[in-house]
Design a protein around this motif. Structure first.
Motif, mmCIF file in Angstrom:
data_model
loop_
_atom_site.group_PDB
_atom_site.id
_atom_site.type_symbol
_atom_site.label_atom_id
_atom_site.label_comp_id
_atom_site.label_asym_id
_atom_site.label_seq_id
_atom_site.Cartn_x
_atom_site.Cartn_y
_atom_site.Cartn_z
ATOM 1 N N VAL A 96 0.846 -1.195 0.000
ATOM 2 C CA VAL A 96 0.000 0.000 0.000
ATOM 3 C C VAL A 96 0.883 1.247 0.000
ATOM 4 C CG1 VAL A 96 -1.675 1.339 1.326
ATOM 5 C CG2 VAL A 96 -1.974 -1.133 1.068
ATOM 6 N N SER A 97 1.935 1.232 0.827
ATOM 7 C CA SER A 97 2.868 2.364 0.856
ATOM 8 C C SER A 97 3.560 2.536 -0.490
ATOM 9 C CB SER A 97 3.910 2.163 1.957
ATOM 10 O OG SER A 97 3.309 2.158 3.232
ATOM 11 N N LEU A 98 3.935 1.432 -1.098
ATOM 12 C CA LEU A 98 4.574 1.495 -2.411
ATOM 13 C C LEU A 98 3.612 2.062 -3.449
ATOM 14 C CD1 LEU A 98 6.833 0.857 -4.428
ATOM 15 C CD2 LEU A 98 5.941 -1.494 -4.539
ATOM 16 N N ARG A 99 2.364 1.666 -3.392
ATOM 17 C CA ARG A 99 1.374 2.185 -4.336
ATOM 18 C C ARG A 99 1.231 3.686 -4.200
ATOM 19 N NH1 ARG A 99 -3.339 4.772 -5.706
ATOM 20 N NH2 ARG A 99 -4.282 4.179 -3.731
ATOM 21 N N HIS A 100 1.208 4.190 -2.971
ATOM 22 C CA HIS A 100 1.096 5.625 -2.744
ATOM 23 C C HIS A 100 2.328 6.353 -3.281
ATOM 24 C CE1 HIS A 100 -1.971 5.011 0.792
ATOM 25 N NE2 HIS A 100 -2.364 4.487 -0.358
ATOM 26 N N GLU A 101 3.475 5.738 -3.127
ATOM 27 C CA GLU A 101 4.708 6.325 -3.665
ATOM 28 C C GLU A 101 4.631 6.439 -5.191
ATOM 29 O OE1 GLU A 101 9.426 5.110 -4.197
ATOM 30 O OE2 GLU A 101 8.236 4.168 -2.608
ATOM 31 N N LEU A 102 4.197 5.386 -5.840
ATOM 32 C CA LEU A 102 4.069 5.420 -7.300
ATOM 33 C C LEU A 102 3.005 6.419 -7.730
ATOM 34 C CD1 LEU A 102 4.251 1.613 -8.192
ATOM 35 C CD2 LEU A 102 6.088 3.310 -8.342
ATOM 36 N N HIS A 103 1.945 6.522 -6.937
ATOM 37 C CA HIS A 103 0.860 7.447 -7.288
ATOM 38 C C HIS A 103 1.333 8.898 -7.240
ATOM 39 C CE1 HIS A 103 -3.421 8.330 -7.908
ATOM 40 N NE2 HIS A 103 -3.184 9.410 -7.183
ATOM 41 N N SER A 158 -3.828 12.748 0.320
ATOM 42 C CA SER A 158 -2.553 13.181 0.902
ATOM 43 C C SER A 158 -1.368 12.755 0.042
ATOM 44 C CB SER A 158 -2.399 12.598 2.311
ATOM 45 O OG SER A 158 -2.416 11.173 2.268
ATOM 46 N N TYR A 159 -1.554 11.722 -0.756
ATOM 47 C CA TYR A 159 -0.482 11.243 -1.630
ATOM 48 C C TYR A 159 -0.812 11.521 -3.099
ATOM 49 C CZ TYR A 159 -3.772 7.302 -1.805
ATOM 50 O OH TYR A 159 -4.897 6.530 -1.934
ATOM 51 N N ALA A 160 -1.585 12.566 -3.350
ATOM 52 C CA ALA A 160 -1.976 12.911 -4.719
ATOM 53 C C ALA A 160 -0.746 13.199 -5.571
ATOM 54 C CB ALA A 160 -2.903 14.116 -4.713
ATOM 55 N N GLY A 179 -5.478 3.522 -12.483
ATOM 56 C CA GLY A 179 -5.106 2.486 -11.528
ATOM 57 C C GLY A 179 -3.922 1.639 -11.915
ATOM 58 N N HIS A 180 -3.105 2.105 -12.864
ATOM 59 C CA HIS A 180 -1.958 1.295 -13.258
ATOM 60 C C HIS A 180 -0.928 1.183 -12.136
ATOM 61 C CE1 HIS A 180 -2.680 1.913 -17.875
ATOM 62 N NE2 HIS A 180 -3.751 1.487 -17.220
ATOM 63 N N ASP A 181 -0.886 2.185 -11.259
ATOM 64 C CA ASP A 181 -0.032 2.062 -10.077
ATOM 65 C C ASP A 181 -0.492 0.892 -9.218
ATOM 66 O OD1 ASP A 181 -2.398 3.509 -9.649
ATOM 67 O OD2 ASP A 181 -1.560 4.715 -8.033
ATOM 68 N N GLY A 182 -1.810 0.705 -9.118
ATOM 69 C CA GLY A 182 -2.343 -0.429 -8.373
ATOM 70 C C GLY A 182 -2.062 -1.758 -9.044
ATOM 71 N N HIS A 183 -2.212 -1.819 -10.367
ATOM 72 C CA HIS A 183 -1.918 -3.055 -11.093
ATOM 73 C C HIS A 183 -0.458 -3.452 -10.904
ATOM 74 C CE1 HIS A 183 -5.236 -1.619 -14.104
ATOM 75 N NE2 HIS A 183 -5.724 -1.925 -12.913
ATOM 76 N N ASP A 229 -7.846 -1.741 -0.906
ATOM 77 C CA ASP A 229 -8.358 -3.001 -0.358
ATOM 78 C C ASP A 229 -8.312 -4.145 -1.365
ATOM 79 O OD1 ASP A 229 -8.884 -1.837 2.077
ATOM 80 O OD2 ASP A 229 -11.011 -1.466 1.652
ATOM 81 N N ILE A 230 -8.167 -3.835 -2.653
ATOM 82 C CA ILE A 230 -8.189 -4.910 -3.647
ATOM 83 C C ILE A 230 -6.791 -5.454 -3.944
ATOM 84 C CG2 ILE A 230 -10.223 -3.823 -4.646
ATOM 85 C CD1 ILE A 230 -8.597 -3.148 -7.125
ATOM 86 N N ILE A 231 -5.748 -4.866 -3.366
ATOM 87 C CA ILE A 231 -4.389 -5.342 -3.643
ATOM 88 C C ILE A 231 -4.212 -6.774 -3.158
ATOM 89 C CG2 ILE A 231 -1.929 -5.004 -3.175
ATOM 90 C CD1 ILE A 231 -2.506 -1.998 -2.929
ATOM 91 N N ALA A 232 -4.616 -7.057 -1.922
ATOM 92 C CA ALA A 232 -4.390 -8.391 -1.345
ATOM 93 C C ALA A 232 -5.126 -9.494 -2.098
ATOM 94 C CB ALA A 232 -4.752 -8.396 0.137
ATOM 95 N N PRO A 233 -6.437 -9.368 -2.348
ATOM 96 C CA PRO A 233 -7.094 -10.457 -3.078
ATOM 97 C C PRO A 233 -6.575 -10.632 -4.495
ATOM 98 C CG PRO A 233 -8.610 -8.630 -2.704
ATOM 99 C CD PRO A 233 -7.412 -8.363 -1.874
ATOM 100 N N ALA A 234 -6.278 -9.541 -5.184
ATOM 101 C CA ALA A 234 -5.773 -9.664 -6.548
ATOM 102 C C ALA A 234 -4.378 -10.284 -6.578
ATOM 103 C CB ALA A 234 -5.762 -8.300 -7.231
ATOM 104 N N ALA A 235 -3.512 -9.882 -5.638
ATOM 105 C CA ALA A 235 -2.179 -10.483 -5.564
ATOM 106 C C ALA A 235 -2.262 -11.958 -5.192
ATOM 107 C CB ALA A 235 -1.323 -9.725 -4.555
ATOM 108 N N THR A 236 -3.221 -12.287 -4.327
ATOM 109 C CA THR A 236 -3.434 -13.695 -3.966
ATOM 110 C C THR A 236 -3.825 -14.512 -5.196
ATOM 111 O OG1 THR A 236 -4.052 -13.190 -1.690
ATOM 112 C CG2 THR A 236 -4.887 -15.260 -2.599
ATOM 113 N N LEU A 237 -4.675 -13.938 -6.030
ATOM 114 C CA LEU A 237 -5.083 -14.643 -7.246
ATOM 115 C C LEU A 237 -3.884 -14.878 -8.161
ATOM 116 C CD1 LEU A 237 -7.230 -15.880 -9.040
ATOM 117 C CD2 LEU A 237 -7.684 -13.587 -9.952
#
Length: 398
Positions: free
Chosen positions: A26-33, A98-100, A111-115, A375-383
């Motif tokens: 999650v922290s990494l995603r905010h950094e990329l965002h 805050s991490y805009a 959402g490519h940072d999330g992907h 919240d979708i990072i964990a289930p998607a990474a699990t998949l």
């Protein structure tokens, strides 16, 4: 509802291992965002991905100036490709987060940072557990937003130098319950093409229209006639979308301009429908223009084909989703989307599937107010991790 990850029936503990470290990602995603980069300019993003993957033991390579191909081998066996896109959009962010984005006029509005982070979370787990036999290839693709990244990688020798037996990708989808998964066999996303049309008449005074050839009237009738293409030329059992997104002509209310420009987007699933649209619309415009004594110049921009998922691979990943996340995580009748994705190019070369992950009640993709749901990072990474273990261990039966 949010889908909670759970240990799969085989006891591998994929979900638990990923969930325990999800705060890092999650922290990494905010950094990329905060530091979005446009197509083929994703240099800092690429450097960050390379640094992480090399630290986890992956062998990395680059076929284009940005983006990463990462390989993790664990003995002989199948080869699986997983793809994430990494580029942002030329949109000024309006979320107030805050991490805009700290880059004016550039935003991860799709959402490519999330992907990217989803695939990295799975990558770290798989590098540590190595609970598979075969080769894992991770494709962090540049320039998806302009429809150029996948084709650039393929033309640079992606599947020649880094072959895979199958390839999978995903996209978050606003308006679908967070973490729930959509699977589509066959056409899943539309082909896209663009048309630019310039209607050329003869300018004149607005008070003397009989001395002019009015391209505004010609273009207006062309837009009206355009509505008959889908309703009367396309098979009613097929999908097609024709949208005029831009019309420009003239500067003043009392001046008839000499030219009017239209910009259109065309969407379809079936190749024959795609070809029909590309032939019928220029022909229609030509006839309408001539009927008003005007001319039209049509510029057709070929986009990319529809995403057509392989049936076997789609059924496989759907079953893995049910096993690892539960049957409630899977949407029973997820419909194809009319948006487009250059993942389509990969599926022209290798079997695979492109899936959808609900992003919850967020603003639409490409909106300045869009927010990726962490919240979708964990289930998607699990998949992704569960798919890698099952596929590479030879369990490819639904």
């Amino acid at each position: 509802m949010n889908i909670a990850v759970r240990p799969p029936p085989d006891g591998s503990g994929v979900s638990t291992a990923i969930a325990e470290s999800i705060a890092d990602f999650v922290s990494l995603r905010h950094e990329l965002h905060r530091k979005p980069e446009l197509a083929f300019a994703e240099r800092a993003t690429t450097a960050k991905i390379i640094d992480l993957l090399q630290g986890w033991g992956y062998r990395v390579a680059q076929l284009t100036r940005t983006g990463v191909i990462a390989t993790l081998e664990n003995g002989p066996g199948p080869v699986l490709g997983l793809r994430a896109d990494i580029d942002a959009l030329p949109i000024a962010e309006a979320t107030g987060l805050s991490y805009a984005s700290a880059v004016p006029g550039v935003m991860h509005a799709c959402g490519h940072d999330g992907h990217t982070v989803i695939l990295l979370a799975a990558a770290r787990y798989l590098a540590r557990s190595r609970n598979f036999q075969g080769t894992l290839r991770l494709i962090f693709q540049p320039a998806e937003e302009i429809g150029a990244g996948a084709r650039a990688l393929i033309e640079a020798g992606l599947f020649d130098r880094f072959p895979v037996d199958a390839i999978f990708g995903l996209h978050n989808w606003p308006g679908v319950e967070a973490g729930r998964l959509g699977f589509v066999e066959g056409p899943a996303m539309a082909a896209v093409d663009k048309i630019g049309a310039r209607f050329v008449g003869k300018g004149g005074h607005g008070a003397e229209p009989h001395l002019a050839v009015d391209p505004v009237v010609a273009s207006a009738h062309a837009i009206t006639a355009l509505q008959s293409v889908v309703s009367r030329n396309v098979d009613p059992l097929q999908m097609a979308v024709v949208t005029v997104g831009s019309i420009h002509g003239g500067q003043a209310s009392n001046v008839i301009p000499g030219e009017v420009d239209l910009q259109l987007t065309l969407r379809s699933y079936a190749p024959e429908v795609r070809e029909l649209l590309k032939k019928r619309i220029p022909a229609l415009f030509d006839q309408v223009a001539k009927s008003f004594g005007a001319e039209v110049r049509v510029d057709l921009h070929h986009g990319f084909p529809s995403v057509v998922n392989s049936s076997a691979e789609t059924r496989l990943i759907r079953q893995i989703a049910e096993d690892s996340l539960g049957t409630d995580a899977v949407i029973a009748d997820f419909a194809p989307r009319t948006a487009s994705e250059d993942f389509a190019y990969y599926l022209h070369h290798r079997p695979g599937s492109f899936i959808f992950v609900g992003n919850g009640d967020s603003a639409p993709l490409h909106s300045p107010e869009y927010r990726f749901n962490d919240d979708i990072i964990a289930p998607a990474a699990t998949l992704w991790a569960s798919l890698a273990e099952r596929f590479l261990n030879g369990d490819t039966h639904e």
